[in-house]
Design an enzyme around this catalytic site. Sequence first.
Site, mmCIF file in Angstrom:
data_model
loop_
_atom_site.group_PDB
_atom_site.id
_atom_site.type_symbol
_atom_site.label_atom_id
_atom_site.label_comp_id
_atom_site.label_asym_id
_atom_site.label_seq_id
_atom_site.Cartn_x
_atom_site.Cartn_y
_atom_site.Cartn_z
ATOM 1 N N ILE A 14 0.845 -1.204 0.000
ATOM 2 C CA ILE A 14 0.000 0.000 0.000
ATOM 3 C C ILE A 14 0.879 1.253 0.000
ATOM 4 C CG2 ILE A 14 -1.626 1.324 1.428
ATOM 5 C CD1 ILE A 14 -2.766 -1.385 2.402
ATOM 6 N N ASN A 82 2.449 4.740 7.440
ATOM 7 C CA ASN A 82 1.871 3.538 6.817
ATOM 8 C C ASN A 82 2.549 2.249 7.265
ATOM 9 O OD1 ASN A 82 0.713 1.901 4.352
ATOM 10 N ND2 ASN A 82 2.951 1.782 4.145
ATOM 11 N N ASP A 88 0.342 -12.563 14.074
ATOM 12 C CA ASP A 88 -0.950 -13.101 14.507
ATOM 13 C C ASP A 88 -0.821 -14.360 15.351
ATOM 14 O OD1 ASP A 88 -1.858 -11.093 12.889
ATOM 15 O OD2 ASP A 88 -2.782 -12.401 11.386
ATOM 16 N N TYR A 147 -2.547 -6.555 16.957
ATOM 17 C CA TYR A 147 -2.696 -5.700 15.772
ATOM 18 C C TYR A 147 -3.918 -4.783 15.911
ATOM 19 C CZ TYR A 147 -3.136 -4.642 10.726
ATOM 20 O OH TYR A 147 -3.238 -4.017 9.504
ATOM 21 N N PRO A 177 -8.048 0.605 5.693
ATOM 22 C CA PRO A 177 -8.255 -0.326 4.578
ATOM 23 C C PRO A 177 -8.916 -1.606 5.069
ATOM 24 C CG PRO A 177 -5.939 0.377 4.739
ATOM 25 C CD PRO A 177 -6.630 0.769 6.005
ATOM 26 N N ILE A 180 -6.546 -5.839 1.378
ATOM 27 C CA ILE A 180 -5.948 -5.306 0.150
ATOM 28 C C ILE A 180 -4.920 -6.316 -0.360
ATOM 29 C CG2 ILE A 180 -4.730 -3.316 -0.845
ATOM 30 C CD1 ILE A 180 -7.451 -2.591 0.495
HETATM 31 N N1 LIG Z 1 -2.742 -5.304 3.224
HETATM 32 C C1 LIG Z 1 -3.881 -5.147 3.832
HETATM 33 O O1 LIG Z 1 -4.885 -5.824 3.528
HETATM 34 C C2 LIG Z 1 -4.037 -4.138 4.928
HETATM 35 C C3 LIG Z 1 -5.302 -3.959 5.480
HETATM 36 C C4 LIG Z 1 -5.475 -3.009 6.479
HETATM 37 C C5 LIG Z 1 -4.406 -2.246 6.882
HETATM 38 N N2 LIG Z 1 -3.192 -2.447 6.340
HETATM 39 C C6 LIG Z 1 -2.097 -1.617 6.827
HETATM 40 O O2 LIG Z 1 -1.503 -0.935 5.733
HETATM 41 C C7 LIG Z 1 -0.115 -0.735 5.987
HETATM 42 C C8 LIG Z 1 0.704 -1.295 4.838
HETATM 43 O O3 LIG Z 1 0.421 -2.687 4.714
HETATM 44 P P1 LIG Z 1 0.952 -3.547 3.473
HETATM 45 O O4 LIG Z 1 0.017 -4.677 3.325
HETATM 46 O O5 LIG Z 1 1.233 -2.650 2.319
HETATM 47 O O6 LIG Z 1 2.327 -4.096 4.098
HETATM 48 P P2 LIG Z 1 3.588 -4.783 3.391
HETATM 49 O O7 LIG Z 1 3.281 -5.096 1.960
HETATM 50 O O8 LIG Z 1 4.008 -5.868 4.296
HETATM 51 O O9 LIG Z 1 4.683 -3.586 3.417
HETATM 52 C C9 LIG Z 1 5.054 -3.064 4.645
HETATM 53 C C10 LIG Z 1 6.001 -1.894 4.461
HETATM 54 O O10 LIG Z 1 6.299 -1.373 5.788
HETATM 55 C C11 LIG Z 1 7.698 -1.433 6.011
HETATM 56 N N3 LIG Z 1 7.950 -1.717 7.417
HETATM 57 C C12 LIG Z 1 7.530 -2.770 8.178
HETATM 58 N N4 LIG Z 1 7.997 -2.675 9.422
HETATM 59 C C13 LIG Z 1 8.756 -1.536 9.482
HETATM 60 C C14 LIG Z 1 9.527 -0.906 10.481
HETATM 61 N N5 LIG Z 1 9.631 -1.409 11.717
HETATM 62 N N6 LIG Z 1 10.178 0.247 10.163
HETATM 63 C C15 LIG Z 1 10.081 0.778 8.932
HETATM 64 N N7 LIG Z 1 9.366 0.230 7.947
HETATM 65 C C16 LIG Z 1 8.712 -0.917 8.202
HETATM 66 C C17 LIG Z 1 8.212 -2.533 5.097
HETATM 67 O O11 LIG Z 1 9.611 -2.393 4.867
HETATM 68 P P3 LIG Z 1 10.476 -3.616 4.223
HETATM 69 O O12 LIG Z 1 10.129 -3.606 2.760
HETATM 70 O O13 LIG Z 1 11.873 -3.254 4.499
HETATM 71 O O14 LIG Z 1 10.012 -4.869 4.904
HETATM 72 C C18 LIG Z 1 7.346 -2.282 3.877
HETATM 73 O O15 LIG Z 1 7.853 -1.196 3.126
HETATM 74 C C19 LIG Z 1 0.177 -1.409 7.333
HETATM 75 O O16 LIG Z 1 0.146 -0.454 8.364
HETATM 76 C C20 LIG Z 1 -0.970 -2.379 7.475
HETATM 77 O O17 LIG Z 1 -1.229 -2.676 8.831
HETATM 78 C C21 LIG Z 1 -2.965 -3.371 5.388
#
Ligand SMILES: NC(=O)c1ccc[n+]([C@@H]2O[C@H](COP(=O)([O-])OP(=O)(O)OC[C@H]3O[C@@H](n4cnc5c(N)ncnc54)[C@H](OP(=O)(O)O)[C@@H]3O)[C@@H](O)[C@H]2O)c1
Length: 240
Positions: A14, A82, A88, A147, A177, A180
Amino acid sequence: MSRIALVTGGSRGIGAAISKTLQDKGYTVAATYAGNDDAAVKFTEETGIKTFKWNVADYEASKAGIEKVEAELGPIEVVVANAGITRDAPFHKMTPDQWNEVIATNLTGVFNTIHPVWPGMRERKFGRIVVISSINGQKGQFAQVNYAATKAGDLGIVKSLAQEGARAGITANAVCPGYIATDMVMAVPEKVRESIIAQIPAGRLGEPEEIARAVAFLVSDDAGFINGSTISANGAQFVV
Ligand SMILES: NC(=O)c1ccc[n+]([C@@H]2O[C@H](COP(=O)([O-])OP(=O)(O)OC[C@H]3O[C@@H](n4cnc5c(N)ncnc54)[C@H](OP(=O)(O)O)[C@@H]3O)[C@@H](O)[C@H]2O)c1
């Protein structure tokens, strides 16, 4: 002059869609990440967006990283908190480490990201903050006590910041969201994913760009009176 936008976790999923959408709209974007150097290098090659590596759970690292971004690009006027993780487990099996890691990244990480930029926003009388929360912070979720607690806490952060920042021209809003199609969701077993999709009235997962467009609206000048709000983007899976 283009506004400087910081997107934590902006190199993948995202966050990457948010970084690209803001760039398309004329912002100069700094995208941060935690450790996946390959993904960050590829992202910069593809987009030209600069990436910066630090752990959002570490206050001093966040402060130093933000100072570096501002020295290279200029004062940060837009912050999208973000970066987030999941660890989990049903509550009876959840370990203190799983609890602490998620709190440190998803909740303390939001404090660590916003706190260093807040004084500059107040001085300049302008700021746009968006925190990426989650549907599961709104409704709770089996095996996500950690979470869901952080994502509900993120809503408390923006509601409070909105009241503190309004007179200084700063808005703080959240996007929640639903499910996603990113690495985070694609990592769950296919059977579980199918059962998730069955619960979404839209009949599909959301696309990262659908979240990014909501963020782009909230950080725009058009959204100046929208402050302390939560936008749900979940295909009607949970209607607040
Ligand atoms: N996907 C969904 O369905 C969904 C739904 C609701 C909410 N969200 C929220 O949306 C956000 C993005 O989710 P996503 O699905 O896009 O996640 P993702 O694909 O796993 O990507 C996570 C991103 O966050 C970075 N990150 C993780 N831990 C970090 C830390 N301690 N310090 C700095 N950067 C960090 C990762 O860096 P690296 O690349 O170095 O690992 C990566 O760039 C999150 O907050 C998640 O909780 C997601």
